[in-house]
Design a protein around this motif. Structure first.
Motif, PDB file in Angstrom:
ATOM      1  N   ARG A  48       0.802  -1.229   0.000  1.00  7.30           N
ATOM      2  CA  ARG A  48       0.000   0.000   0.000  1.00  7.30           C
ATOM      3  C   ARG A  48       0.833   1.277   0.000  1.00  7.30           C
ATOM      4  O   ARG A  48       0.320   2.355  -0.317  1.00  7.30           O
ATOM      5  CB  ARG A  48      -0.941   0.014   1.213  1.00  7.30           C
ATOM      6  N   ILE A  49       2.116   1.179   0.380  1.00  7.17           N
ATOM      7  CA  ILE A  49       2.956   2.372   0.530  1.00  7.17           C
ATOM      8  C   ILE A  49       4.265   2.178  -0.224  1.00  7.17           C
ATOM      9  O   ILE A  49       4.869   1.104  -0.187  1.00  7.17           O
ATOM     10  CB  ILE A  49       3.276   2.627   2.028  1.00  7.17           C
ATOM     11  N   LYS A  50       4.703   3.223  -0.908  1.00 11.33           N
ATOM     12  CA  LYS A  50       6.024   3.217  -1.525  1.00 11.33           C
ATOM     13  C   LYS A  50       6.829   4.407  -1.020  1.00 11.33           C
ATOM     14  O   LYS A  50       6.275   5.389  -0.513  1.00 11.33           O
ATOM     15  CB  LYS A  50       5.923   3.257  -3.050  1.00 11.33           C
ATOM     16  N   ARG A  51       8.163   4.316  -1.154  1.00 13.66           N
ATOM     17  CA  ARG A  51       9.062   5.379  -0.688  1.00 13.66           C
ATOM     18  C   ARG A  51       9.503   6.313  -1.812  1.00 13.66           C
ATOM     19  O   ARG A  51       9.746   7.490  -1.582  1.00 13.66           O
ATOM     20  CB  ARG A  51      10.319   4.777  -0.038  1.00 13.66           C
ATOM     21  N   ASP A  52       9.632   5.771  -3.011  1.00 16.04           N
ATOM     22  CA  ASP A  52      10.156   6.559  -4.126  1.00 16.04           C
ATOM     23  C   ASP A  52       9.299   7.794  -4.354  1.00 16.04           C
ATOM     24  O   ASP A  52       8.090   7.704  -4.600  1.00 16.04           O
ATOM     25  CB  ASP A  52      10.173   5.692  -5.399  1.00 16.04           C
ATOM     26  N   GLY A  53       9.910   8.973  -4.261  1.00 17.91           N
ATOM     27  CA  GLY A  53       9.225  10.230  -4.510  1.00 17.91           C
ATOM     28  C   GLY A  53       8.504  10.813  -3.317  1.00 17.91           C
ATOM     29  O   GLY A  53       7.917  11.888  -3.420  1.00 17.91           O
ATOM     30  N   ALA A  54       8.558  10.120  -2.161  1.00 16.73           N
ATOM     31  CA  ALA A  54       7.785  10.591  -1.009  1.00 16.73           C
ATOM     32  C   ALA A  54       8.477  11.717  -0.253  1.00 16.73           C
ATOM     33  O   ALA A  54       7.830  12.630   0.258  1.00 16.73           O
ATOM     34  CB  ALA A  54       7.512   9.426  -0.056  1.00 16.73           C
ATOM     35  N   MET A  55       9.796  11.655  -0.159  1.00 10.50           N
ATOM     36  CA  MET A  55      10.534  12.621   0.647  1.00 10.50           C
ATOM     37  C   MET A  55      11.074  13.752  -0.231  1.00 10.50           C
ATOM     38  O   MET A  55      11.608  13.491  -1.316  1.00 10.50           O
ATOM     39  CB  MET A  55      11.696  11.929   1.366  1.00 10.50           C
ATOM     40  N   PRO A  56      10.949  15.013   0.203  1.00 15.70           N
ATOM     41  CA  PRO A  56      11.513  16.120  -0.572  1.00 15.70           C
ATOM     42  C   PRO A  56      13.006  15.921  -0.805  1.00 15.70           C
ATOM     43  O   PRO A  56      13.741  15.487   0.093  1.00 15.70           O
ATOM     44  CB  PRO A  56      11.253  17.339   0.321  1.00 15.70           C
ATOM     45  N   LYS A  57      13.469  16.230  -2.004  1.00 15.98           N
ATOM     46  CA  LYS A  57      14.859  15.977  -2.379  1.00 15.98           C
ATOM     47  C   LYS A  57      15.845  16.724  -1.484  1.00 15.98           C
ATOM     48  O   LYS A  57      16.935  16.224  -1.215  1.00 15.98           O
ATOM     49  CB  LYS A  57      15.082  16.370  -3.837  1.00 15.98           C
ATOM     50  N   PHE A  58      15.484  17.922  -1.014  1.00 20.57           N
ATOM     51  CA  PHE A  58      16.454  18.689  -0.244  1.00 20.57           C
ATOM     52  C   PHE A  58      16.723  18.046   1.120  1.00 20.57           C
ATOM     53  O   PHE A  58      17.711  18.358   1.776  1.00 20.57           O
ATOM     54  CB  PHE A  58      16.005  20.150  -0.095  1.00 20.57           C
ATOM     55  N   ILE A  59      15.842  17.120   1.530  1.00 15.56           N
ATOM     56  CA  ILE A  59      16.088  16.338   2.736  1.00 15.56           C
ATOM     57  C   ILE A  59      16.672  14.977   2.378  1.00 15.56           C
ATOM     58  O   ILE A  59      17.667  14.526   2.955  1.00 15.56           O
ATOM     59  CB  ILE A  59      14.785  16.154   3.545  1.00 15.56           C
ATOM     60  N   GLN A  60      16.089  14.323   1.389  1.00 16.74           N
ATOM     61  CA  GLN A  60      16.494  12.963   1.041  1.00 16.74           C
ATOM     62  C   GLN A  60      17.941  12.875   0.577  1.00 16.74           C
ATOM     63  O   GLN A  60      18.700  12.004   1.024  1.00 16.74           O
ATOM     64  CB  GLN A  60      15.589  12.414  -0.057  1.00 16.74           C
ATOM     65  N   VAL A  61      18.351  13.769  -0.316  1.00 20.53           N
ATOM     66  CA  VAL A  61      19.666  13.631  -0.922  1.00 20.53           C
ATOM     67  C   VAL A  61      20.800  13.836   0.094  1.00 20.53           C
ATOM     68  O   VAL A  61      21.708  12.999   0.175  1.00 20.53           O
ATOM     69  CB  VAL A  61      19.813  14.583  -2.127  1.00 20.53           C
ATOM     70  N   PRO A  62      20.790  14.910   0.913  1.00 20.26           N
ATOM     71  CA  PRO A  62      21.867  15.005   1.907  1.00 20.26           C
ATOM     72  C   PRO A  62      21.836  13.872   2.933  1.00 20.26           C
ATOM     73  O   PRO A  62      22.893  13.365   3.328  1.00 20.26           O
ATOM     74  CB  PRO A  62      21.610  16.356   2.578  1.00 20.26           C
ATOM     75  N   LEU A  63      20.647  13.463   3.367  1.00 20.10           N
ATOM     76  CA  LEU A  63      20.562  12.493   4.445  1.00 20.10           C
ATOM     77  C   LEU A  63      20.876  11.081   3.974  1.00 20.10           C
ATOM     78  O   LEU A  63      21.708  10.388   4.581  1.00 20.10           O
ATOM     79  CB  LEU A  63      19.175  12.530   5.079  1.00 20.10           C
TER      80      LEU A  63
END
Length: 425
Positions: free
Chosen positions: A62-77
């Motif tokens: 029911r849930i996926k991760r791809d595209g869920a988190m804003p890039k400015f948080i996802q990429v550095p973290l």
């Protein structure tokens, strides 16, 4: 319950208090687990918590991760191409490769021995010169992680890389400082990619069966080696989270000051040992429950569903409230009280992970879901640091600025890092 106004900036301003404030605005009782529907980054979003929310959030059908988190948080973290952003079979293959390393009991024992050595060195420096809990344990944990992974680094470079990782964690996710995190991410990516390329080219000999060797040979669902940059990201994802445990160590120090009876109890149980002290492990777990690393995480619905009578549509966002789940009075007896006793009956980290609402590093299964495979390592590092902090030769500052931290800042910690005084002669 629904609130229609855009809440993106409110989240950045509210930090760990965001979810409770949203529930309050929506008129949801503090004890209720009813989902709240809001707008975030222009998308209909459902804020969920408790065991029901955990089950939804970690249901890969029911849930996926791809595209869920804003890039400015996802990429550095996490980094581009990281396991955290994958779904389906691709996620399962990558996750197994990493969990086979970080979650393996024999490898955890190896790490525990190394972190004990590094913390003893930290202890000697504290006695001589004092220091700060956050930075000094982050470096000690990072050094132990690099040695555990078989990464060939000098003492100076181990310190430097650990501090870079720690600086990334201190600065990502805030508009003012996120460029610093992005800069450190680029430097760390270049370093880690170079390591992978050198191992693959035979210019560096990675120890047999080491984490470095396995990451250099990391393969995707097609059986082919992944790109060196992705392998470098995952090498960091097997070491950087251990550096992050320094934040928990700072929280543990403040909590030991607030609960001197537990400091005495842990000191008595530990004797001369730093590791394998059940009382310290229980204390570490309660610190992780009451001082979450992240306030919430996002996912995207892949089908229409409902939770507690709230309809949710495909493509909408789901936010799992970590703080609200870890401190919910419906999930925990005396939830507002700091009580390590609640974890003493559990034999080892895996039994505690079986508590559905215990999600300081994610929920569901390590191999079947998105739970962090480094949880055993994190608890080993943190519990050893807690024992160190109870030694009579370690004096934790009791100044207000050392014991307080802002709940509206992400990631939060005491600004001083919690100071340690040099031993008096």
């Amino acid at each position: 319950m629904t609130t229609r106004l855009e809440q993106g900036l409110t989240f950045l301003r509210s930090g760990y208090l965001f979810a409770s404030r949203i529930r309050q605005k929506a008129g949801v009782a503090a004890t209720s687990h009813a989902p709240v529907t809001l707008t975030m980054l222009g998308k209909t979003t459902h804020l969920v918590r408790g065991a029901e929310g955990v089950r939804l959030f970690y249901d890969s059908t029911r849930i996926k991760r791809d595209g869920a988190m804003p890039k400015f948080i996802q990429v550095p973290l996490f980094g581009n191409g990281a396991v955290h952003t994958l779904d389906g079979e691709e996620h399962q293959v990558r996750k197994k490769a990493m969990a086979d390393l970080a979650y393996d009991d024999a490898r955890v024992v190896d790490f525990t021995d190394l972190v004990g050595d590094e913390l003893e060195n930290t202890h000697r420096r504290w006695i001589a010169d004092g220091g700060t809990v956050h930075e000094d344990t982050a470096v000690a944990f990072g050094r132990a992680a690099f040695r555990w992974a078989g990464i060939p680094l000098s003492d100076e470079e181990m310190d430097r890389r650990a501090r870079q990782m720690n600086r990334l964690l201190d600065t990502f996710g805030r508009l003012r400082t996120n460029p610093v995190a992005a800069f450190e991410r680029r430097r760390l990516n270049k370093w880690a990619t170079g390591l992978i390329e050198q191992v693959r080219a035979g210019d560096i000999e990675a120890p047999a069966d080491s984490v470095l060797a396995h990451m250099a040979d990391l393969r995707g669902i097609d059986g082919e080696r992944v790109d060196a940059a992705v392998a470098g990201v995952e090498l960091q994802n097997l070491t950087r989270p251990t550096v992050a445990v320094g934040r928990f160590a700072a929280f543990a120090a403040t909590t030991l000051v607030e609960h001197p009876e537990w400091a005495e109890r842990i000191r008595a149980a530990a004797g001369d040992r730093l590791t394998d002290v059940p009382e310290a492990v229980a204390f570490a777990q309660e610190v992780r429950r009451t001082h979450p690393f992240v306030p919430m995480l996002p996912g995207l619905l892949t089908q229409d569903t409902e939770l507690s009578g709230c309809p949710m549509k495909k493509g909408q966002r789901v936010l799992l409230d970590f703080v609200g789940t870890l401190t919910s009075p419906r999930e925990w007896d005396n939830a507002a009280s700091f009580d390590p006793e609640r974890f003493l009956p559990y034999d080892g980290v895996e039994e505690a992970e079986a508590i559905e609402a215990f999600i300081p590093q994610g929920g569901a299964g390590v191999y079947t879901g998105h739970r962090c495979p480094g949880e055993k390592i994190a608890v080993a590092a943190l519990s050893a640091a807690i024992v160190l902090l109870t030694r009579p030769t370690v004096e934790i500052s009791t100044d207000v600025e050392d014991l307080t931290f802002p709940w509206t800042q992400m990631l939060t910690r005491p600004a001083t890092g919690v100071r340690i005084q040099a031993a008096t002669v």
